[in-house]
Write a protein that holds these residues in place. Structure first.
Motif, PDB file in Angstrom:
ATOM      1  N   LEU A  26       0.787  -1.188  -0.045  1.00  0.00           N
ATOM      2  CA  LEU A  26       0.092  -0.032   0.009  1.00  0.00           C
ATOM      3  C   LEU A  26       0.840   1.320   0.031  1.00  0.00           C
ATOM      4  O   LEU A  26       0.318   2.290  -0.012  1.00  0.00           O
ATOM      5  N   ARG A  27       2.161   1.084   0.107  1.00  0.00           N
ATOM      6  CA  ARG A  27       3.082   2.303   0.167  1.00  0.00           C
ATOM      7  C   ARG A  27       3.403   2.618  -1.332  1.00  0.00           C
ATOM      8  O   ARG A  27       3.588   3.919  -1.574  1.00  0.00           O
ATOM      9  N   CYS A  33       7.013  -1.153  -2.778  1.00  0.00           N
ATOM     10  CA  CYS A  33       7.955  -0.326  -2.345  1.00  0.00           C
ATOM     11  C   CYS A  33       9.251  -1.092  -2.050  1.00  0.00           C
ATOM     12  O   CYS A  33      10.246  -0.472  -2.228  1.00  0.00           O
ATOM     13  N   ARG A  34       9.072  -2.291  -1.975  1.00  0.00           N
ATOM     14  CA  ARG A  34      10.252  -3.039  -1.580  1.00  0.00           C
ATOM     15  C   ARG A  34      11.244  -2.994  -0.405  1.00  0.00           C
ATOM     16  O   ARG A  34      12.224  -3.128  -0.096  1.00  0.00           O
ATOM     17  N   THR A  35      10.571  -1.893   0.366  1.00  0.00           N
ATOM     18  CA  THR A  35      11.195  -1.941   1.690  1.00  0.00           C
ATOM     19  C   THR A  35      10.370  -1.792   3.142  1.00  0.00           C
ATOM     20  O   THR A  35      10.748  -1.704   4.164  1.00  0.00           O
ATOM     21  N   LEU A  40       8.464  -7.653   2.013  1.00  0.00           N
ATOM     22  CA  LEU A  40       9.560  -8.657   2.486  1.00  0.00           C
ATOM     23  C   LEU A  40       8.804  -9.930   2.545  1.00  0.00           C
ATOM     24  O   LEU A  40       9.210 -10.879   1.993  1.00  0.00           O
ATOM     25  N   TYR A  41       7.775  -9.981   3.316  1.00  0.00           N
ATOM     26  CA  TYR A  41       6.780 -11.118   3.458  1.00  0.00           C
ATOM     27  C   TYR A  41       6.335 -11.959   2.311  1.00  0.00           C
ATOM     28  O   TYR A  41       6.368 -12.967   2.039  1.00  0.00           O
ATOM     29  N   LYS A  42       5.606 -10.947   1.580  1.00  0.00           N
ATOM     30  CA  LYS A  42       5.092 -11.365   0.000  1.00  0.00           C
ATOM     31  C   LYS A  42       6.237 -11.599  -0.712  1.00  0.00           C
ATOM     32  O   LYS A  42       6.089 -12.734  -1.759  1.00  0.00           O
ATOM     33  N   PRO A  53      15.493 -17.395  -5.976  1.00  0.00           N
ATOM     34  CA  PRO A  53      16.125 -16.762  -4.925  1.00  0.00           C
ATOM     35  C   PRO A  53      15.289 -15.575  -4.734  1.00  0.00           C
ATOM     36  O   PRO A  53      14.518 -15.034  -5.649  1.00  0.00           O
ATOM     37  N   MET A  54      15.225 -14.905  -3.441  1.00  0.00           N
ATOM     38  CA  MET A  54      14.342 -13.711  -3.259  1.00  0.00           C
ATOM     39  C   MET A  54      15.004 -12.719  -3.866  1.00  0.00           C
ATOM     40  O   MET A  54      16.521 -12.476  -3.912  1.00  0.00           O
ATOM     41  N   ASP A  55      14.400 -11.711  -4.112  1.00  0.00           N
ATOM     42  CA  ASP A  55      14.936 -10.460  -4.806  1.00  0.00           C
ATOM     43  C   ASP A  55      14.341  -9.162  -3.944  1.00  0.00           C
ATOM     44  O   ASP A  55      13.337  -8.549  -4.132  1.00  0.00           O
ATOM     45  N   THR A  56      15.218  -8.740  -3.006  1.00  0.00           N
ATOM     46  CA  THR A  56      15.014  -7.921  -1.937  1.00  0.00           C
ATOM     47  C   THR A  56      16.023  -7.069  -1.545  1.00  0.00           C
ATOM     48  O   THR A  56      17.229  -7.598  -1.514  1.00  0.00           O
ATOM     49  N   PRO A  57      16.138  -5.686  -1.318  1.00  0.00           N
ATOM     50  CA  PRO A  57      17.101  -4.857  -0.991  1.00  0.00           C
ATOM     51  C   PRO A  57      17.007  -4.957   0.630  1.00  0.00           C
ATOM     52  O   PRO A  57      17.994  -4.402   1.187  1.00  0.00           O
ATOM     53  N   ILE A  58      16.179  -5.505   1.298  1.00  0.00           N
ATOM     54  CA  ILE A  58      16.016  -5.570   2.880  1.00  0.00           C
ATOM     55  C   ILE A  58      17.141  -6.463   3.179  1.00  0.00           C
ATOM     56  O   ILE A  58      17.135  -7.751   2.680  1.00  0.00           O
ATOM     57  N   THR A  59      17.915  -6.129   4.257  1.00  0.00           N
ATOM     58  CA  THR A  59      18.836  -7.009   4.850  1.00  0.00           C
ATOM     59  C   THR A  59      18.443  -7.358   6.182  1.00  0.00           C
ATOM     60  O   THR A  59      17.397  -6.645   6.812  1.00  0.00           O
ATOM     61  N   ALA A  60      18.849  -8.391   6.876  1.00  0.00           N
ATOM     62  CA  ALA A  60      18.477  -8.788   8.268  1.00  0.00           C
ATOM     63  C   ALA A  60      18.882  -7.809   9.121  1.00  0.00           C
ATOM     64  O   ALA A  60      18.084  -7.936  10.279  1.00  0.00           O
TER      65      ALA A  60
END
Length: 157
Positions: A26-27, A33-35, A40-42, A53-60
């Motif tokens: 919704l952002r 927004c990918r952030t 991240l969950y989706k 593999p996942m494609d996300t800029p979010i790190t642990a």
């Protein structure tokens, strides 16, 4: 959705002619927004469905991934288990620690690939027969052991 998991709902949506309309963030204004935590969950679920593999800029170390660094239980844990069991390279994602805690396998999460037949009765009569036929032809129904897993999820088996 009609007795199926978020993974099967996503698979159905992504296989649909309406794929371009699939949206959960919704952002973001012109896509996810990918952030955010929901992205991240989706992304975990979509990567699991697509076996990639996942494609996300979010790190642990990001705040939106913090909960996955702690031991379970997690909200939506069945889908976290599903994703951790199917995403190649999960050990290089923000879900690496969750994967270690959960120890999920494709076998232990296989019930999430099928429809829970009693849920079909919850679908309003005008659409029930069509939904049941679709599930039989495209998804398949849980066996007795899988249905018991649904009925005892979160409690003692």
């Amino acid at each position: 959705m009609g007795g199926v998991s978020e993974a099967i709902t996503m698979r159905i949506a992504l296989d649909s002619p309406l794929k371009a309309q699939v949206r959960w963030c919704l952002r973001g204004t012109s896509g996810p927004c990918r952030t955010c935590g929901k992205c991240l969950y989706k992304e975990l679920i979509q990567a699991a469905v697509e076996r990639r593999p996942m494609d996300t800029p979010i790190t642990a170390d990001r705040p939106v991934a913090r909960k996955w660094q702690e031991p379970p239980p997690y909200g939506g844990q069945e889908m976290i288990e599903y994703g951790c069991a199917r995403v190649p390279g999960i050990e290089k994602t923000p879900f690496a620690r969750a994967a270690g805690y959960l120890g999920a396998t494709e076998e232990s999460t296989g019930w999430l690939d099928h429809c829970y037949r009693p849920a079909i009765e919850e679908i309003p009569e005008p659409w029930r027969e069509r939904a049941e036929r679709f599930m039989a032809e495209n998804v398949g129904f849980m066996d007795e052991a899988q249905a018991r897993r649904v009925e005892t999820w979160g409690g003692a088996a």
